[in-house]
Structure formats: C-alpha cells, structure tokens
Design a protein around this motif. Sequence first.
Motif, PDB file in Angstrom:
ATOM      1  N   SER A 119       0.826  -1.210   0.000  1.00  0.00           N
ATOM      2  CA  SER A 119       0.000   0.000   0.000  1.00  0.00           C
ATOM      3  C   SER A 119       0.855   1.253   0.000  1.00  0.00           C
ATOM      4  CB  SER A 119      -0.931   0.003   1.222  1.00  0.00           C
ATOM      5  OG  SER A 119      -0.176  -0.029   2.419  1.00  0.00           O
ATOM      6  N   SER A 120       0.214   2.357  -0.321  1.00  0.00           N
ATOM      7  CA  SER A 120       0.918   3.641  -0.362  1.00  0.00           C
ATOM      8  C   SER A 120       1.015   4.231   1.043  1.00  0.00           C
ATOM      9  CB  SER A 120       0.168   4.625  -1.269  1.00  0.00           C
ATOM     10  OG  SER A 120       0.003   4.088  -2.562  1.00  0.00           O
ATOM     11  N   PRO A 121       2.049   5.028   1.307  1.00  0.00           N
ATOM     12  CA  PRO A 121       2.179   5.671   2.625  1.00  0.00           C
ATOM     13  C   PRO A 121       0.950   6.503   2.962  1.00  0.00           C
ATOM     14  CG  PRO A 121       4.201   5.913   1.356  1.00  0.00           C
ATOM     15  CD  PRO A 121       3.187   5.337   0.422  1.00  0.00           C
ATOM     16  N   GLY A 122       0.516   6.394   4.211  1.00  0.00           N
ATOM     17  CA  GLY A 122      -0.608   7.184   4.676  1.00  0.00           C
ATOM     18  C   GLY A 122      -1.967   6.539   4.503  1.00  0.00           C
ATOM     19  N   THR A 123      -2.043   5.453   3.716  1.00  0.00           N
ATOM     20  CA  THR A 123      -3.344   4.811   3.516  1.00  0.00           C
ATOM     21  C   THR A 123      -3.692   3.921   4.710  1.00  0.00           C
ATOM     22  OG1 THR A 123      -2.289   3.002   2.299  1.00  0.00           O
ATOM     23  CG2 THR A 123      -3.184   4.809   1.010  1.00  0.00           C
ATOM     24  N   ARG A 124      -4.979   3.734   4.893  1.00  0.00           N
ATOM     25  CA  ARG A 124      -5.477   2.934   6.011  1.00  0.00           C
ATOM     26  C   ARG A 124      -5.349   1.445   5.678  1.00  0.00           C
ATOM     27  NH1 ARG A 124     -11.308   4.471   8.265  1.00  0.00           N
ATOM     28  NH2 ARG A 124     -11.733   4.468   6.047  1.00  0.00           N
ATOM     29  N   ILE A 125      -4.957   0.660   6.666  1.00  0.00           N
ATOM     30  CA  ILE A 125      -4.810  -0.789   6.484  1.00  0.00           C
ATOM     31  C   ILE A 125      -5.724  -1.499   7.472  1.00  0.00           C
ATOM     32  CG2 ILE A 125      -3.236  -2.764   6.620  1.00  0.00           C
ATOM     33  CD1 ILE A 125      -0.961  -0.882   5.945  1.00  0.00           C
ATOM     34  N   GLN A 126      -6.408  -2.528   6.988  1.00  0.00           N
ATOM     35  CA  GLN A 126      -7.275  -3.307   7.873  1.00  0.00           C
ATOM     36  C   GLN A 126      -6.868  -4.776   7.845  1.00  0.00           C
ATOM     37  OE1 GLN A 126     -11.464  -2.476   7.962  1.00  0.00           O
ATOM     38  NE2 GLN A 126     -11.975  -4.627   8.248  1.00  0.00           N
ATOM     39  N   VAL A 127      -6.726  -5.342   9.036  1.00  0.00           N
ATOM     40  CA  VAL A 127      -6.374  -6.751   9.207  1.00  0.00           C
ATOM     41  C   VAL A 127      -7.476  -7.418  10.018  1.00  0.00           C
ATOM     42  CG1 VAL A 127      -4.737  -8.354  10.285  1.00  0.00           C
ATOM     43  CG2 VAL A 127      -3.893  -6.316   9.088  1.00  0.00           C
ATOM     44  N   SER A 128      -7.837  -8.636   9.642  1.00  0.00           N
ATOM     45  CA  SER A 128      -8.817  -9.410  10.403  1.00  0.00           C
ATOM     46  C   SER A 128      -8.157 -10.657  10.963  1.00  0.00           C
ATOM     47  CB  SER A 128     -10.002  -9.812   9.513  1.00  0.00           C
ATOM     48  OG  SER A 128     -10.684  -8.672   9.035  1.00  0.00           O
ATOM     49  N   LYS A 129      -8.618 -11.093  12.135  1.00  0.00           N
ATOM     50  CA  LYS A 129      -8.073 -12.289  12.766  1.00  0.00           C
ATOM     51  C   LYS A 129      -9.202 -13.139  13.329  1.00  0.00           C
ATOM     52  CE  LYS A 129      -4.631 -14.058  15.994  1.00  0.00           C
ATOM     53  NZ  LYS A 129      -3.554 -13.774  16.941  1.00  0.00           N
ATOM     54  N   ASN A 130      -9.017 -14.474  13.284  1.00  0.00           N
ATOM     55  CA  ASN A 130     -10.067 -15.389  13.745  1.00  0.00           C
ATOM     56  C   ASN A 130     -10.077 -15.566  15.259  1.00  0.00           C
ATOM     57  OD1 ASN A 130      -7.610 -16.832  13.768  1.00  0.00           O
ATOM     58  ND2 ASN A 130      -8.662 -18.795  13.543  1.00  0.00           N
ATOM     59  N   LEU A 131      -9.012 -15.149  15.947  1.00  0.00           N
ATOM     60  CA  LEU A 131      -8.926 -15.267  17.399  1.00  0.00           C
ATOM     61  C   LEU A 131      -8.763 -13.879  18.022  1.00  0.00           C
ATOM     62  CD1 LEU A 131      -6.409 -18.262  17.636  1.00  0.00           C
ATOM     63  CD2 LEU A 131      -8.909 -18.376  17.675  1.00  0.00           C
TER      64      LEU A 131
END
Length: 558
Positions: free
Chosen positions: A503-515
């Motif tokens: 991703s580009s600098p400054g963009t929002r990142i979303q991560v999902s986890k099962n636990l």
Amino acid sequence: MFKIAGSRRRLYYYYYYSSSSSSLFSPWRQNLSATFSTALHLSLSPTESHYAQDYQRLLCILEACKMSQNLRTTTGAHANIIKLGYGMYPSLISLMVVTYVSCDRLNLARQLLVEFPTEYFDAFSSNLMIARFMNVGAVDVAKMIFNEVPLRDLVTWNSLIGGYVKNDMFKEAVSVFRKMMRSNVEPDGYTFASIITACARLGAIDHAKWVHHLMTERRIELNYILSSALIDMYSKCGRIEIARGIFDSVERTNVSVWNAMINGLGIHGLALDAIETFSLMGLENVSPDRITFIGLLTACSHCGLVEEGQKYFQLMKSLYLIQPQLEHYGTMVDLLGRAGLLDEAYTVVKEMPIEPDAVIWRTFLSACRIHKNSEMGEVATSKISYLGSGDYVLLSNIYCSSKKWDNAEKVRCVMKWKGVRKNSGKSWVEVANVVHQFKAGDRSHPEAELIYKTLKELMHRTKSEGFSSTAELVLMDISDEEKEENLSYHSEKLALAYGILKSSPGTRIQVSKNLRTCPDCHSWMKMVAKVLNREIIVRDRIRFHHFADGYCSCGDYW
C-alpha cells in the motif's frame, strides 16, 4: 442399467443381513428375498392405480428417515423404491441421496450419485440436493452436483453460494458469486443477502463496496433484511461511518435494522452511541427484542460500563418483560469479568435460573486469564464437560502469566495425551481485491521473503522507538530471547507487514483475525501506527481496534 443392477444387489445384501428395524417395513422384509429378483424386471413406470399412494408413502418415509437418521429403515425404503419400480425417479432418488447423508453414510450417497448421473435430475431435484448437502456440511458432494448440473438457474447458484456461507467458506462464496456474474445469471435479493454476509465475515471492504454497487446498479429493492445486512457488512468491514449513513437513510420500522446498528457500534467500542441509538427506538415506536439487549450489553462490556450494563439487564426484565437467555447471562458474566469483578461474575453464574453451558464457563475462564486468577480459572475448567483446545490454552496462559511453569507444563502434557491441538491463529488482509491469509510463522506466501524483510524492518523501527515484546505471553518456560522470536511472527503481524508492503504511505490498512489478538501484537500495532503515521484497523474475534498516533480505540480494555 448395468451399474443400477449392481447397486440393487449391494443394497439387497446390505438390507437383508441387517438386524430387524422399524416394523414399518417388516412385511416387505419377509418377502424381499423372494421378490427382489422379480423387482429387477419391473417396469420403471408404476401402474396408475398405485402410483399416488406408493409414491407419497415413500416420500413421507424418506422424509421421516432423514429426520430420525434411521439407517435400516432408510435402506428398506431404498429397496422398496427399486421393488416398486421407482428406481429412476429423480425426486425420490435425490431425496434418497440426502437421506443417506443425514444418516452419515456419505459413501452410499456418493455411490448412488455415481450410479444415477446428475444430468438425469431435473433442476428442482438438483437444487434441493445441493441445499441439503450444504446443510449437513457435505460441501464436496454439493459442489460435485453443482459442477454436473447442465442448466444452472438462479436457485442453483443461490444454493451453492448460500451453502458456502453457512459452512463458513466465505472466500469460496465470493468466488462463486463472481462466476455467477460472468455467467449472465441475474442475482436477486437472496443472492445479495448471502454474499453481503460473506463480505462481512471476511471484512473485505473492496468486495463489500463492489457488491453494494451491484445492488444499486441493478436497483435491488431494500427490505429490512438487506438493510440490516448492509449495516452489518460495513460495520464488520471497519466502516462504521458508512453503516451509520445507511441506517439514517433506510426505513427502520423493523427491529432487525436497529439491532444491526447497535451491534455494529458495540463491536467498534462506541457504547455511548449504542445507548443513544437504543434510546431512539422508543421515540420511533420500535420495541427492542432479546437480540437488541445482547448487542447493548455487549457494547457496555467492551467499554467497561458496568453500572449501565446492569441497569439495562434489569430494564430488559422489568420494563420489556424479556426473560434473560443464556446469551444475556453470558454478556453479564463478560461485563463483570472484564472489569475484574470475578466474584460478582461467579455469583451470576451460580444464581442463574438456567443451567450454565460451556460458553458461560469459557467466558468466565477468559476473564480469569485477563486478571491472572488461576484458582477461579481451575473452577471454570472443572465445570466444562468437554475441554477444547481454547480452554486448555486459556488455563495454560493463566499459569504462565503467574509464572507457574509446572502447572502450565501439566496442562500441555494433558493436551498432548488427549491429542488436543491448539487452534491456529489466522489473519487476513485485502489487497487489490484479493484476500491474503496468513498463519503464525507462515512462509507459504509467494512473496514471503519480502514480507519477512518488511516485518524485520518494522520490528527494528518499533524497538528503536521503545517497544519491547511482552515475553510472558509465550506459553513456555524458555529464555526471553526465544519468547520474543515466537511473538515476532504472529499471523496479524505478517498480514500487516504485507498490507504495508503493498500500500501507499498514509493509507489505512485493515487486518482481520479469527482469534482474540494478543497483548503483544496489540502493543506493537500501536507503535507501528505511530511510527508510520498511519491508521491501522484490526478486527479480532471480539471487536475492532482502531490504532492511530500510538493509541487504540479500545483504551487497552478488551
């Protein structure tokens, strides 16, 4: 016909040598030996006079067998389908296949499908089989039938997509939906309800926006089911502001729409907003139901609003006359337990008018882990009739955090002796409309070398800013250096590293986890957000965490 004859012979031997079954078929069994060879030569078209009676009776018997899972009666019904000349009737054979699945005889179901080619089934029978196989988790058989259906209609596609969603195979559901769009079959409201759920569970915002755009483009009318699903989808994709916009714009006379909004606000840690939304329900003459209060109490639990949670629990009973169910008691145990009020939480469990289930005790055990109370943790585990891997890990966590290494070792030995394996943590991140999944220490990704290089650089930068790993979280009595190594490659860290890489600098990142995300990864995410000056969103099994400027929206209370 050769295969069908062979199937009849196998069925005869299976049925004939079975011990006595339901009296329903006893007269038939007595004469089966004498009449079976004759049955092979019966016409495949029953005589008109007996058609309706025999056909309907067989349908009713198979439906009853499917519900009761009576294998012997099922094989008796199968034998008589052949005997009475219905051996090539798709409606009966398809129901026969599904009944074998219900009786946990997938081998017989598959054999019947092999010997009765799917192309002979009409669309109704094929769709029915796909849906029913999916309902019992036989995904591979349902997929096989789908692949062999010559003419797939809308219901065929909906049955497969909805089945994948029911079986928590959300990536597969999205993949099939894309194929459906390329096949020029127009989706309907049911299709979108299923695929919206898949996007919500994946937390895939790009997929979510694409699906929403398709709905708008095709002018799909929003009913309360789709409105609720859209609110839920955007909430679970980390876009609570979009969810609010939809809530404000749709008709909301149905309680489901309100429930979706209250629950969405709750998982984002916006308990006060959830309470305000609940207050609006009265002004708009919408009565809350039991699900409303589950969302409201959960919101209070996530933010430590103990007094407010207790107030609404009492209000639910006294004003709205809703009797608390297990889920409501579970939220109260969670509310009190998270706040460190373990004695009060234990009292709620003991004084429940209904028997607490394993979920209640696991909720209490989780609170014991948070507050490192091994004595009460042992009480909780003693009450769980069947301990799963998560229960053992929680108890081991409690012992390790208290440096009771011998006790922790005993737990691990019991797990090994019983063959219990720890549930593996999985995290995923959406990049360019593709969902990439990771496990702890995972090196299977095509760009693994770059991912680990990026992660190593991030670890170096965060350490230089003062971050240090929470070594006590590793469930082993080993050196701190080894513990730090174990913590460095958790699945959410790998997913975040890949998101940053792509991703580009400054963009929002979303991560999902099962636990539930671990405290070490939680602390590290705060530091990464500060160092890179980026917003990071993590959705774990319990709630959302919005990281920015070195802080988390949960206030370190989760």
